[in-house]
Design an enzyme around this catalytic site. Structure first.
Site, PDB file in Angstrom:
ATOM      1  N   ASN A  46      16.932   8.092  18.320  1.00 19.94           N
ATOM      2  CA  ASN A  46      15.916   7.088  18.993  1.00 19.94           C
ATOM      3  C   ASN A  46      17.080   6.521  20.619  1.00 19.94           C
ATOM      4  OD1 ASN A  46      15.833   6.306  16.870  1.00 19.94           O
ATOM      5  ND2 ASN A  46      16.429   5.659  16.192  1.00 19.94           N
ATOM      6  N   ASN A 109      23.177   7.214  17.033  1.00 21.84           N
ATOM      7  CA  ASN A 109      22.456   6.685  17.764  1.00 21.84           C
ATOM      8  C   ASN A 109      22.727   4.595  18.165  1.00 21.84           C
ATOM      9  OD1 ASN A 109      19.840   7.917  18.584  1.00 21.84           O
ATOM     10  ND2 ASN A 109      19.494   7.854  15.492  1.00 21.84           N
ATOM     11  N   HIS A 110      23.796   4.596  17.784  1.00 21.95           N
ATOM     12  CA  HIS A 110      24.768   3.295  17.961  1.00 21.95           C
ATOM     13  C   HIS A 110      25.453   3.452  19.750  1.00 21.95           C
ATOM     14  CE1 HIS A 110      24.145   2.673  14.291  1.00 21.95           C
ATOM     15  NE2 HIS A 110      24.235   1.000  14.448  1.00 21.95           N
ATOM     16  N   HIS A 130      30.491   3.063  18.926  1.00 22.38           N
ATOM     17  CA  HIS A 130      30.347   2.301  17.544  1.00 22.38           C
ATOM     18  C   HIS A 130      31.559   1.969  16.877  1.00 22.38           C
ATOM     19  CE1 HIS A 130      27.145   2.735  13.883  1.00 22.38           C
ATOM     20  NE2 HIS A 130      27.211   1.322  14.232  1.00 22.38           N
ATOM     21  N   TYR A 175      26.562  -0.783  21.384  1.00 20.95           N
ATOM     22  CA  TYR A 175      25.684  -1.885  21.758  1.00 20.95           C
ATOM     23  C   TYR A 175      25.473  -2.602  22.988  1.00 20.95           C
ATOM     24  CZ  TYR A 175      24.452  -1.777  16.539  1.00 20.95           C
ATOM     25  OH  TYR A 175      24.045  -1.651  15.403  1.00 20.95           O
ATOM     26  N   HIS A 195      30.469  -4.222  11.780  1.00 24.74           N
ATOM     27  CA  HIS A 195      29.755  -4.829  11.606  1.00 24.74           C
ATOM     28  C   HIS A 195      30.963  -6.361  11.182  1.00 24.74           C
ATOM     29  CE1 HIS A 195      26.470  -2.660   9.087  1.00 24.74           C
ATOM     30  NE2 HIS A 195      26.489  -2.687  10.264  1.00 24.74           N
ATOM     31  N   TYR A 233      24.195 -10.589  15.583  1.00 30.37           N
ATOM     32  CA  TYR A 233      23.462  -9.191  16.832  1.00 30.37           C
ATOM     33  C   TYR A 233      22.832  -9.926  18.370  1.00 30.37           C
ATOM     34  CZ  TYR A 233      23.980  -5.586  12.963  1.00 30.37           C
ATOM     35  OH  TYR A 233      24.385  -4.291  12.166  1.00 30.37           O
ATOM     36  N   HIS A 265      25.894  -3.438   0.148  1.00 26.41           N
ATOM     37  CA  HIS A 265      25.685  -4.022   1.518  1.00 26.41           C
ATOM     38  C   HIS A 265      24.302  -3.292   2.349  1.00 26.41           C
ATOM     39  CE1 HIS A 265      26.299  -3.192   6.405  1.00 26.41           C
ATOM     40  NE2 HIS A 265      26.957  -4.022   5.908  1.00 26.41           N
TER      41      HIS A 265
END
Length: 472
Positions: A46, A109-110, A130, A175, A195, A233, A265
């Site tokens: 991605n 992908n992070h 990540h 992110y 998270h 998020y 989860h």
């Protein structure tokens, strides 16, 4: 006679080799003249997304773009709109992810890059994280996952060919989202770990040479009524004047084994929220201009910042923009809970503030897909969307509203590809009309992606020879 035949054979061989060489030279020249509508073929996984942003910036006649390339390393390219010249892509750093063949998840992908240009002209990217790992040290604001958040800067202003990595941001980030204010202050927003971590920002007042310590603005904490933790998020962007605006949804981060949901989860998110950070006075506030106590907890978010309660369906990727009067628009993907580890297909829902309340728009005609939001006036709103048609055609399109976002109609198609799909970036910062958004084409059978720079006239073309980076 034998000598003559031998000489004849030699002459024929030389002639054939010469012809073959000439054919190759002609083919090479034709290849250099042939144009394709992608600018690189080495996007990986991605390669871009909405959350890591901006992926591109337009500055002084040039659009700069960043994306995830081979081995999850960051790549940067540029396009000069006057000379029509492409430069790059150049590898701008080395990610700690994407190098371990023993990992079950081959592409994380992070750690896709976010890009910014400071007031001195240096190009910055944040990438590779990540949440960090335990061997990196203690994470006092959350837990761990993988990778290492890194900050790289071009060695010369506006020159993307050489880069250096600076050790001045938290390596636990993921992110990454960059914002530069009018006074040159740089804000780097990110989640400080996996998270179960706070969302934070770091501020630089010297063009990214140094950054302040991380400041939490969204709080993770243990739930007392169920076996889970509060998680978030957000999507962060420039508002008007000194404001930074934030749209966010809530992730109920359940324990892997819990008594409430046998699925354990899962990527379950709900609701959509909105708030504002006034960077001039350092105060956070809601849409009613009420001050917020930070870092924001779930209880305070529900009470003061809720745009729409979405308790049953699942949400994903909030986005926001404001009109010239500061009235916000918020959109979020929403899909049904189908009692699986993923939701059903998601479709964008759009909400707008009328000065008194949040109104839900009619977006039932929007196709399923992800996208970004642009508000240009009190009445004009656009959504840039990726989707697949009923004929399995991947499409990038724009849907416009001229009634303040009450309803949307399809107005433009930027790109279509049969038997393909796309991942889409957020809108390029301060975009040139010819270069508004970056997309990566997803083709079956390969993890590599063709990268496109799209604007009002479709994709910006490049010579095939330059665009075929993987063949170099």
């Amino acid at each position: 006679m034998i000598i003559k035949q031998y000489l004849l054979k030699i002459s024929l061989c030389v002639l054939l080799l010469g012809c073959d060489s000439a054919k190759k030279e002609i083919s090479k020249n034709e290849n250099s003249k042939t144009e394709v509508d992608y600018f690189a073929d080495n996007g990986f996984g991605n390669a871009v997304a909405l959350v890591q942003h901006p992926s591109g910036v337009y500055h002084n006649g040039i659009t700069y773009v960043a994306y995830q390339g081979p081995l999850e390393d960051p790549y940067v390219a540029s396009y000069n709109h006057e000379t029509k010249e492409w430069k790059g892509p150049f590898k701008a750093g080395i990610s700690e992810m994407g190098k371990d063949p023993s990992r079950k998840k081959k592409i994380d992908n992070h750690g896709k890059p976010a890009l910014l240009i400071d007031n001195a002209g240096y190009v910055h990217i944040a990438f590779g994280g990540h949440g960090g790992m335990r061997h990196h040290g203690e994470n006092t604001l959350g837990n761990y996952s993988y990778g290492k958040n890194l900050h790289a800067v071009s060695k010369k202003p506006y020159d993307i060919s050489e880069w250096e990595t600076r050790d001045n941001v938290s390596l636990f980030g993921t992110y990454s989202q960059f914002i530069k204010m009018d006074n040159g202050d740089i804000y780097l927003f990110y989640r400080h770990g996996a998270h179960r971590s706070d969302w934070v920002y770091q501020k630089s007042m010297d063009n990214g040479v140094t950054f302040s310590e991380p400041v939490s603005f969204l709080k993770h904490k243990r739930r007392t009524n169920i076996e889970a933790e509060d998680s978030w998020y957000p999507w962060v962007s420039r508002g008007n004047a000194d404001d930074i605006i934030v749209a966010f949804d809530y992730h109920i981060c359940r324990d892997n084994v819990n008594a409430q949901d046998a699925r354990g989860h899962i990527p379950e998110r709900h609701n959509v929220y909105y708030m504002v950070f006034d960077t001039k006075n350092g105060q956070w506030k809601n849409v009613k201009n009420e001050r917020l106590q930070m870092p924001l907890t779930k209880e305070m978010a529900d009470e003061k910042t809720l745009v729409r309660s979405i308790p049953n369906d699942w949400t994903f990727q909030g986005i926001t923009d404001v009109d010239p009067d500061g009235n916000p628009h918020v959109a979020v993907l929403v899909g049904p809970d189908i009692n699986a580890r993923r939701s059903g297909p998601k479709r964008l829902q759009h909400f707008r503030w009328d000065g008194q309340q949040w109104l839900k728009s009619n977006t039932a005609n929007l196709p399923r897909g992800d996208g970004d939001l642009e508000v240009t006036s009190a009445t004009e709103v656009s959504i840039y969307l990726e989707n697949k048609t009923s004929n399995d055609v991947g499409e990038i399109s724009r849907w416009d509203s001229f009634n303040g976002g009450e309803s949307f109609q399809k107005s433009k198609v930027f790109l279509q590809r049969e038997n393909s799909g796309f991942v889409i970036s957020s809108l390029i910062d301060n975009p040139h009309p010819d270069a508004r958004i970056i997309v990566a084409e997803k083709e079956e059978g390969t993890d590599f992606r063709k990268m496109y720079l799209l604007g009002d006239n479709g994709p910006i073309k490049r010579s095939k020879k330059e665009a075929q980076v993987l063949n170099d």
